[in-house]
Scaffold this active site. Structure first.
Site, PDB file in Angstrom:
ATOM      1  N   LYS A 268      21.543  62.999  13.979  1.00 45.00           N
ATOM      2  CA  LYS A 268      22.786  63.591  13.491  1.00 45.00           C
ATOM      3  C   LYS A 268      23.403  62.673  12.444  1.00 45.00           C
ATOM      4  O   LYS A 268      23.514  61.470  12.698  1.00 45.00           O
ATOM      5  CB  LYS A 268      23.759  63.782  14.660  1.00 45.00           C
ATOM      6  CG  LYS A 268      25.085  64.415  14.285  1.00 45.00           C
ATOM      7  CD  LYS A 268      26.006  64.519  15.497  1.00 45.00           C
ATOM      8  CE  LYS A 268      27.337  65.172  15.106  1.00 45.00           C
ATOM      9  NZ  LYS A 268      28.272  65.240  16.239  1.00 45.00           N
TER      10      LYS A 268
ATOM     11  N   LYS B 239      22.664  58.656  15.716  1.00 42.55           N
ATOM     12  CA  LYS B 239      23.876  59.282  15.199  1.00 42.55           C
ATOM     13  C   LYS B 239      24.515  58.323  14.200  1.00 42.55           C
ATOM     14  O   LYS B 239      24.901  57.203  14.549  1.00 42.55           O
ATOM     15  CB  LYS B 239      24.849  59.591  16.337  1.00 42.55           C
ATOM     16  CG  LYS B 239      26.129  60.277  15.871  1.00 42.55           C
ATOM     17  CD  LYS B 239      27.032  60.579  17.058  1.00 42.55           C
ATOM     18  CE  LYS B 239      28.327  61.247  16.621  1.00 42.55           C
ATOM     19  NZ  LYS B 239      29.227  61.523  17.762  1.00 42.55           N
TER      20      LYS B 239
END
Length: 345
Positions: free
Chosen positions: A267, A213
């Protein structure tokens, strides 16, 4: 019967390979398509809000609403009808319920737990994915617990946060969550959550780790939807990844898999297709992408201005994730894409 005119031999190239033959018609293109998008690839994120019969539009995300739990149940029924296998929850927590330690995350009557119980009663076959991080619940807007110096410098406490995340995960599992998705990026949190779930008998509850992320500008509309943007003290770069790094993502994914993650996520999505590809090639584990709020909002804004065809851009972006190696995508386009896929059958 009329036939297409044959090319003049004088102008014919001497080619044994003509790739365009496989593109000459829709049926031919379908036969040789390397990747296919289906509703099985979609996870639909929903924003939750307190109250009843409430749908509050998210200004920065056209077509996306914050939903009261009863409205979320209604949308869960829509997901089932569209053959979407799973939905994910993200709560808008009222400011009065937020504190330094994110205590509302441990309340068994919080919005996420209410939604899990209500939807499992009505649609037990639908997968429920719950986010594990403290930022929706903390008054400072960080994913973890903090220590603040006399000069105002904020430090994120890793080990103390991991203990809190394991407690949050158990709260969600007890409410009926099928997949725990830690998005905090603390070191060691997957192992701690796995141990806590197993110790309480939740052996079949899966973990989808936000393994790579990145500290991204593409999260802006999401933070507005959660109401955490204005509260954030400092930034999240001491725990979310540097967009410049690729090898680091592989180290993060390996650690999460070793600690017990069943699935991993990258992400954001579109700016990190190379990371998805590297992760899938290196580990072969179930790999997911999150088409984040900023990606969604850019497509929607351009479409509303008539600059692009919104539906075509949506579908092109989703097949790009499949091409890069993703097994599935968390996307706010899920119901719209599912409708389009159903019409194309």
């Amino acid at each position: 019967m009329r036939h297409a005119p044959r090319p003049d031999p004088a102008h014919r190239l001497d080619l044994s390979q003509r790739p365009r033959r496989n593109r000459k018609a829709e049926w031919a293109r379908r036969l040789v398509a390397e990747h296919v998008l289906t509703t099985n690839d979609l996870i639909w994120p929903l924003f939750l809000i307190d109250g009843e019969k409430r749908r509050v539009p998210v200004a920065a995300m056209p077509g996306v609403d914050r939903l009261s739990v009863d409205e979320a149940v209604r949308e869960a029924g829509r997901a089932v009808a569209l053959d979407i296998p799973a939905i994910a929850f993200f709560p808008y927590t009222e400011p009065k319920l937020k504190d330094e330690r994110g205590s509302e995350a441990f309340n068994d009557g919080n919005l996420v737990c209410q939604a899990c119980r209500a939807i499992k009663r009505e649609f037990p076959q639908l997968g429920l994915v719950t986010d594990v991080a403290l930022d929706p619940y903390t008054s400072h807007g960080h994913d973890g617990l903090i220590s603040e110096s006399a000069t105002g410098e904020v430090r994120i406490l890793n080990d103390e946060t991991v203990e809190a995340l394991a407690r949050q995960a158990l709260n969600q599992a007890r409410a009926g969550a099928d997949v725990i998705a830690p998005s905090d990026m603390m070191d060691g949190r997957v192992g701690a959550i796995r141990a806590a779930l197993d110790a309480e008998g939740f052996l079949d509850v899966q973990i989808m780790a936000y393994a790579a992320k990145y500290a991204s500008a593409f999260y802006g509309p999401f933070r507005d939807a959660l109401g955490s943007a204005s509260a954030l003290k400092g930034d999240k770069r001491t725990y979310q990844m540097d967009p410049a790094n690729s090898d680091e993502a592989l180290r993060e994914v390996e650690l999460d898999l070793d600690e017990g993650a069943d699935m991993v996520m990258v992400k954001p999505g579109m700016p990190y297709l190379d990371i998805i590809r590297r992760v899938k090639d290196e580990f072969g584990a179930p790999t997911f992408a999150y088409q984040v709020s900023g990606e969604y909002s850019m497509i929607m804004a351009a479409a509303q201005n008539g600059w692009i065809d919104g539906d075509k851009a949506m579908m092109e972006s989703l097949i790009a994730f499949k091409r890069a190696g993703a097994d599935g995508v968390l996307t706010y386009f899920a119901p719209r894409a599912a409708e389009r896929l159903r019409r194309a059958r």
